[in-house]
Design a protein around this motif. Sequence first.
Motif, PDB file in Angstrom:
ATOM      1  N   ASP A 119      26.274   6.194  -2.538  1.00  0.00           N
ATOM      2  CA  ASP A 119      25.763   7.254  -3.415  1.00  0.00           C
ATOM      3  C   ASP A 119      24.241   7.156  -3.554  1.00  0.00           C
ATOM      4  N   LYS A 120      23.746   5.933  -3.677  1.00  0.00           N
ATOM      5  CA  LYS A 120      22.293   5.726  -3.773  1.00  0.00           C
ATOM      6  C   LYS A 120      21.614   6.103  -2.463  1.00  0.00           C
ATOM      7  N   VAL A 121      22.205   5.676  -1.345  1.00  0.00           N
ATOM      8  CA  VAL A 121      21.630   5.993  -0.031  1.00  0.00           C
ATOM      9  C   VAL A 121      21.596   7.501   0.185  1.00  0.00           C
ATOM     10  N   SER A 122      22.680   8.176  -0.143  1.00  0.00           N
ATOM     11  CA  SER A 122      22.760   9.624   0.034  1.00  0.00           C
ATOM     12  C   SER A 122      21.682  10.341  -0.766  1.00  0.00           C
ATOM     13  N   SER A 123      21.475   9.922  -2.000  1.00  0.00           N
ATOM     14  CA  SER A 123      20.424  10.525  -2.832  1.00  0.00           C
ATOM     15  C   SER A 123      19.057  10.305  -2.216  1.00  0.00           C
ATOM     16  N   GLY A 124      18.843   9.109  -1.673  1.00  0.00           N
ATOM     17  CA  GLY A 124      17.554   8.809  -1.045  1.00  0.00           C
ATOM     18  C   GLY A 124      17.306   9.631   0.195  1.00  0.00           C
ATOM     19  N   LEU A 125      18.352   9.894   0.984  1.00  0.00           N
ATOM     20  CA  LEU A 125      18.198  10.696   2.198  1.00  0.00           C
ATOM     21  C   LEU A 125      17.898  12.147   1.866  1.00  0.00           C
ATOM     22  N   LYS A 126      18.547  12.682   0.838  1.00  0.00           N
ATOM     23  CA  LYS A 126      18.268  14.059   0.406  1.00  0.00           C
ATOM     24  C   LYS A 126      16.830  14.178  -0.081  1.00  0.00           C
ATOM     25  N   GLN A 127      16.390  13.206  -0.858  1.00  0.00           N
ATOM     26  CA  GLN A 127      15.010  13.195  -1.349  1.00  0.00           C
ATOM     27  C   GLN A 127      14.032  13.196  -0.186  1.00  0.00           C
ATOM     28  N   ARG A 128      14.335  12.411   0.806  1.00  0.00           N
ATOM     29  CA  ARG A 128      13.428  12.232   1.945  1.00  0.00           C
ATOM     30  C   ARG A 128      13.296  13.524   2.755  1.00  0.00           C
ATOM     31  N   LEU A 129      14.431  14.167   3.084  1.00  0.00           N
ATOM     32  CA  LEU A 129      14.359  15.371   3.898  1.00  0.00           C
ATOM     33  C   LEU A 129      13.716  16.526   3.128  1.00  0.00           C
ATOM     34  N   LYS A 130      13.953  16.584   1.836  1.00  0.00           N
ATOM     35  CA  LYS A 130      13.306  17.616   1.014  1.00  0.00           C
ATOM     36  C   LYS A 130      11.782  17.467   1.083  1.00  0.00           C
ATOM     37  N   ALA A 131      11.297  16.240   0.953  1.00  0.00           N
ATOM     38  CA  ALA A 131       9.852  15.988   1.015  1.00  0.00           C
ATOM     39  C   ALA A 131       9.317  16.260   2.419  1.00  0.00           C
ATOM     40  N   ILE A 132      10.089  15.890   3.448  1.00  0.00           N
ATOM     41  CA  ILE A 132       9.668  16.138   4.830  1.00  0.00           C
ATOM     42  C   ILE A 132       9.449  17.620   5.079  1.00  0.00           C
ATOM     43  N   ASN A 133      10.369  18.448   4.602  1.00  0.00           N
ATOM     44  CA  ASN A 133      10.231  19.879   4.829  1.00  0.00           C
ATOM     45  C   ASN A 133       9.064  20.497   4.059  1.00  0.00           C
ATOM     46  N   LEU A 134       8.814  20.011   2.859  1.00  0.00           N
ATOM     47  CA  LEU A 134       7.633  20.472   2.121  1.00  0.00           C
ATOM     48  C   LEU A 134       6.352  20.063   2.853  1.00  0.00           C
ATOM     49  N   PHE A 135       6.364  18.869   3.421  1.00  0.00           N
ATOM     50  CA  PHE A 135       5.217  18.357   4.170  1.00  0.00           C
ATOM     51  C   PHE A 135       4.956  19.195   5.423  1.00  0.00           C
ATOM     52  N   ILE A 136       5.999  19.460   6.210  1.00  0.00           N
ATOM     53  CA  ILE A 136       5.824  20.250   7.433  1.00  0.00           C
ATOM     54  C   ILE A 136       5.311  21.645   7.098  1.00  0.00           C
ATOM     55  N   ASP A 137       5.901  22.267   6.085  1.00  0.00           N
ATOM     56  CA  ASP A 137       5.486  23.620   5.708  1.00  0.00           C
ATOM     57  C   ASP A 137       4.028  23.642   5.264  1.00  0.00           C
ATOM     58  N   ASP A 138       3.614  22.612   4.556  1.00  0.00           N
ATOM     59  CA  ASP A 138       2.222  22.509   4.115  1.00  0.00           C
ATOM     60  C   ASP A 138       1.285  22.352   5.318  1.00  0.00           C
ATOM     61  N   LEU A 139       1.678  21.544   6.299  1.00  0.00           N
ATOM     62  CA  LEU A 139       0.827  21.325   7.476  1.00  0.00           C
ATOM     63  C   LEU A 139       0.558  22.623   8.237  1.00  0.00           C
ATOM     64  N   TYR A 140       1.535  23.515   8.280  1.00  0.00           N
ATOM     65  CA  TYR A 140       1.363  24.758   9.017  1.00  0.00           C
ATOM     66  C   TYR A 140       0.809  25.895   8.149  1.00  0.00           C
ATOM     67  N   HIS A 141       0.438  25.548   6.909  1.00  0.00           N
ATOM     68  CA  HIS A 141      -0.165  26.550   6.034  1.00  0.00           C
ATOM     69  C   HIS A 141      -1.450  26.016   5.397  1.00  0.00           C
ATOM     70  N   ASP A 142      -1.410  25.559   4.163  1.00  0.00           N
ATOM     71  CA  ASP A 142      -2.648  25.224   3.434  1.00  0.00           C
ATOM     72  C   ASP A 142      -3.202  23.835   3.737  1.00  0.00           C
ATOM     73  N   GLN A 143      -2.359  22.941   4.247  1.00  0.00           N
ATOM     74  CA  GLN A 143      -2.744  21.554   4.535  1.00  0.00           C
ATOM     75  C   GLN A 143      -3.354  20.858   3.312  1.00  0.00           C
ATOM     76  N   LYS A 144      -2.748  21.095   2.169  1.00  0.00           N
ATOM     77  CA  LYS A 144      -3.212  20.455   0.937  1.00  0.00           C
ATOM     78  C   LYS A 144      -3.097  18.938   1.026  1.00  0.00           C
ATOM     79  N   VAL A 145      -2.079  18.461   1.734  1.00  0.00           N
ATOM     80  CA  VAL A 145      -1.867  17.025   1.846  1.00  0.00           C
ATOM     81  C   VAL A 145      -3.037  16.343   2.554  1.00  0.00           C
ATOM     82  N   ILE A 146      -3.716  17.078   3.423  1.00  0.00           N
ATOM     83  CA  ILE A 146      -4.913  16.550   4.084  1.00  0.00           C
ATOM     84  C   ILE A 146      -6.128  16.698   3.178  1.00  0.00           C
ATOM     85  N   LYS A 147      -6.265  17.867   2.577  1.00  0.00           N
ATOM     86  CA  LYS A 147      -7.414  18.129   1.694  1.00  0.00           C
ATOM     87  C   LYS A 147      -7.445  17.178   0.507  1.00  0.00           C
ATOM     88  N   ASP A 148      -6.258  16.756   0.049  1.00  0.00           N
ATOM     89  CA  ASP A 148      -6.192  15.849  -1.103  1.00  0.00           C
ATOM     90  C   ASP A 148      -6.230  14.379  -0.695  1.00  0.00           C
TER      91      ASP A 148
END
Length: 483
Positions: free
Chosen positions: A89-118
């Motif tokens: 149950d803990k592992v599953s929660s961690g994997l969901k958290q990880r993929l959610k963050a990955i997708n936000l990261f990819i979307d940011d890279l192809y748009h505003d790139q705030k993760v780089i600017k910050d």
Amino acid sequence: MIKLWQGYETSISYDELLETAKTPRPVAKKLYHYINSLTEEDIKARKQSAEATIKQMGISFTVYSQGQNIDRAWPFDIIPRTISRSTWDKVSSGLKQRLKAINLFIDDLYHDQKVIKDGIIPKELIQKSKNFRKECVGLAPPLNIWAHICGTDLVRDNDGEFYVLEDNLRVPSGVSYMLENRSITKRIFPELFETMKIEPINNYTSELFDMLSSLSPRKRSNPVVVVLTPGIFNSAYFEHAYLAQQMGAELVEGSDLTVEKDDCVYMKTIAGLERVDVIYRRIDDLYLDPECFLKESVLGCPGLMRAWKKGNVAIANAPGAGVADDKVIYAFMPKIIKYYLDQDPIINNVETWLCLDKKHRQHVINNIEELVVKPANESGGYGILIGPNSTKKERETVIAQIKNNPRNFIAQPTLAISTAPCLVEKGAIEPRHLDLRPFVLQGKKLFVTTGGLTRVAMKKGSLVVNSSQGGGSKDTWIVDKED
């Protein structure tokens, strides 16, 4: 049967099944006592039954060797791996958290790139990334999801905790073997499925189809979903065919598709052209569309990117998602999770040194005999140097490669990754190192397989679990609380 365990070492690493050679972990008690109730002939018969089933079902993988494609039967160990439901149950929660963050990261890279600017990710990492696709800048795939399917490799260290070793986002493979491992194990150990509370895994293909269907640009009850394969000579072709068959989707090659003047993708059928809504592609970005990427590619379909950009077809995983499938980006995942979700990682990374950093690079060069060195974008275990098992010449070659292209290398400690009992030659049971690849889906919802593909280093003392490098696999049981 106890003699099978004589000399079994549980001190070399955390053992998944045993606390000591004669003491099973609570989650594995029934399995342990059941194995001990069998005679040597019983075990031999079950092993032979598994091998016959694999041959009968045609479960195979391809090894590329000296210019030849060699089909081999899937290497399988009959003793399952057990993990408790509470741990999972803990592992599953961690994997969901990880993929959610990955997708936000990819979307940011192809748009505003705030993760780089910050200042979270250095700009040069993305500039020198082999998998950042400038053709995807400014685009918005359905639901703003880029990585719909992720296979995350996990290992357990001596402390018994799971750690993320790497994320596989381009064309993650292996899920069909996870499903087939369960089918084989049910055939040879049917009694255990009646007496143990083993979580089922057979809903994966329906979850996969539902996720793919949710991406359809046409709102219809029965979208046309296809699995795009490079063809029969690909090492994962068995899986491509298996998943297509299980989902009731068409298995197609690039030549089976065409993009017409309306910028829609059509499948060639006996009855004429049929419009395609969703493509589950098992081809790397650069081979998808010769109009956009490699002009000499005959694996993809001309105009495919044009149709995708106009929103007339969905592609999973989306082109460009591989920018996060980079072992250097992996090292920044704890910061990425904190940045986008304001949360600490539920599952920690393995300690990682980045060779692009001068101090890290010198540490790696000075301690290369003790470390595992990996290229940033290889897969299948290729290009990895395991320091303690390497020769002086191999280390010198890798050090030269690091100095020539530091961006392309990371290093990690040589972990004492967990072991589990395996049936080896002459019918003995010995510990073998293993990892775990669960699969995570993200569409309108997040879904994690109950367990995953356990890969086993079949050679004594080896840490290399990839099938292409001589590894095997076994069934993974998530076991609910025992009565």
